[in-house]
Enzyme design. Structure first.
Site, PDB file in Angstrom:
ATOM      1  N   SER A 205      63.207  -4.078 -30.977  1.00 42.23           N
ATOM      2  CA  SER A 205      63.510  -3.916 -32.847  1.00 42.23           C
ATOM      3  C   SER A 205      64.826  -2.476 -32.178  1.00 42.23           C
ATOM      4  CB  SER A 205      62.583  -2.901 -33.388  1.00 42.23           C
ATOM      5  OG  SER A 205      62.154  -2.021 -33.079  1.00 42.23           O
TER       6      SER A 205
ATOM      7  N   GLY B 207      66.962   0.169 -29.052  1.00 47.78           N
ATOM      8  CA  GLY B 207      66.786   0.913 -28.149  1.00 47.78           C
ATOM      9  C   GLY B 207      66.688   0.091 -26.630  1.00 47.78           C
TER      10      GLY B 207
ATOM     11  N   TYR C 287      51.591  10.940 -22.461  1.00 50.27           N
ATOM     12  CA  TYR C 287      52.538  10.418 -22.730  1.00 50.27           C
ATOM     13  C   TYR C 287      52.681  10.013 -20.916  1.00 50.27           C
ATOM     14  CZ  TYR C 287      57.166   7.737 -21.988  1.00 50.27           C
ATOM     15  OH  TYR C 287      58.659   7.096 -21.731  1.00 50.27           O
TER      16      TYR C 287
END
Ligand code: NAP
Length: 279
Positions: free
Chosen positions: A12, A14, A151
Site C-alpha cells: 500500500s 513505502g 520490533y
C-alpha cells in the site's frame, strides 16, 4: 518464455509499493498484495505513472486463510511462483516495563509470524520454480536498538529463521536473502502512531532516555533517510542478481552500521554505540 512471477506483501505504501513498481518495470509479472485492497489508490496511481500493470490482490500476513488463498490463487492463475518478497511489517516503540506482553506478541505476529506464514505457503511453489525468497528485515534485525525491544526481537527472529532456512532451501534450489534498510522515508514512522510528546510524558522512569532516543532517531529520519525507490533497488538486486548474497543492506550507512555488530564478538562496541544515543 513467460515472465517470472513475484508476489510482494504490504504494497500500500513505502518499500513494498516501490518494489512492486520496480519489479513490474523489470519485466516481472508482479502480484502486489495488500491487507486492505481499498487502500490500493497510491499503488494504482504509481503503476499508471510508470505505465506498468500490476495484479493487485488481498493478503493479510496475520490471517492464514488470506495467505493461503492469495498464494494458491496466484499459482492457479499464473501457473507458477518464482519469488516471494516478504515486505509487510510495522514498527513499534516501547519498553517492556511500560507495555504488556500482548503488545510484544502483536509485534511478533505481524513482523515474524506473518513472514513464517507466507513463507510456508510459498515454499512448495518456490521449490518447483527454483525461485527466490526475499524478506525485508532491517538494520534492527542485526542491532538491537533502544525502545525497539519487540520490533528488533521480531526482526532478529526473521533473520535467525531465514539464516537457518537458507542452506536447506539452497539444497532444493531456492535462494534465500534478507534485505536490511536503515531509515527509509515511508509511512513507517507515521504508522507506529506514537506522538513523541505523549509517549515521553507517559514514560515514567524512562522519560529522559526516551526523549533522547526519539531526538536521535527522528533526527536520523529527518536528516538521512533513503527514498523507498532507493531501498527497492536493493530488493530488485536480491530478485535478479545471478547469485545474490544472503544479507544485503540498502545503503552504505546500513552496511557500516550492521558491520559494527557483525565484527563485535563480545557485544561491547554495539551496546556502547546505541547507549551513546541516550545521553
Ligand atoms: P510502510 O510504508 O508503513 O509500509 C508497510 C506495509 O506493510 C504497508 O503496506 C502496510 O499495510 C503493510 N502491513 C502492515 N501490516 C500488515 C499485515 N498484517 N498484512 C499485510 N500487510 C501489512 O513502511 P515501509 O518502510 O515501507 O516498511 C516495509 C518494510 O521495511 C517493513 O518490513 C519494515 O519493517 C521494513 N523497514 C522499514 C524501515 C524504514 O525506515 N521505513 C527501516 C527498516 C526496515 P497497511 O497500509 O494496510 O498498514
Amino acid at each position: 518464455m513467460p515472465s517470472p512471477v513475484v508476489l510482494i506483501t504490504g504494497t500500500s505504501s513505502g518499500i513494498g509499493l516501490a518494489t512492486a513498481i520496480a519489479a513490474a518495470r523489470a519485466g516481472w509479472t508482479t502480484v502486489a498484495t495488500l491487507r486492505d485492497t481499498g487502500r490500493a489508490g497510491a499503488l494504482r496511481e504509481a503503476a499508471d505513472r510508470a505505465g506498468v500493470t500490476l495484479d493487485i490482490r488481498q493478503l493479510d500476513v496475520t490471517d492464514p486463510d488470506s495467505v493461503t488463498a492469495a498464494v494458491e490463487g496466484v499459482v492457479a492463475d499464473h501457473g507458477r511462483l518464482d519469488a516471494l518478497v516478504n515486505n509487510a511489517g510495522a514498527g513499534h516503540v516501547g519498553t517492556i516495563e511500560n507495555e504488556s506482553v500482548d503488545d510484544v506478541r502483536q509485534v511478533m505476529e505481524v513482523n515474524f509470524f506473518g513472514v513464517a506464514q507466507t513463507t510456508k505457503a510459498a515454499l512448495p511453489h518456490l521449490r518447483a520454480s527454483g525461485g527466490r525468497l526475499i524478506t525485508v528485515s532491517s538494520v534492527g534485525g542485526v542491532i538491537g536498538q533502544p525502545f525497539n525491544e519487540a520490533y528488533c526481537a521480531a526482526k532478529f527472529a526473521v533473520e535467525g529463521f531465514m539464516e537457518s532456512l537458507a542452506p536447506v532451501a539452497a539444497k532444493l534450489g531456492v535462494t534465500v536473502s534478507v534485505v536490511e534498510p536503515g531509515a527509509v522515508a515511508t509511512e513507517f514512522v507515521n504508522n507506529i502512531g506514537v506522538d513523541p510528546a505523549d509517549a515521553i510524558a507517559a514514560a515514567g522512569a524512562y522519560e529522559e532516555t526516551l526523549k533522547n532516543y526519539l531526538t536521535h532517531i527522528l533526527g536520523q529520519f529527518a536528516g538521512g533517510a533513503q527514498t523507498p525507490e532507493e531501498a527497492a533497488v536493493t530488493v530488485l538486486e536480491a530478485l535478479t542478481a545471478e547469485r545474490p548474497p544472503f544479507r544485503l543492506q540498502t545503503s552504505d550507512w546500513a552496511r557500516a552500521f550492521t558491520g559494527t555488530k557483525l565484527a563485535d564478538n563480545d557485544g561491547s562496541a554495539t551496546v556502547g554505540m546505541t547507549g551513546s544515543w541516550l545521553g
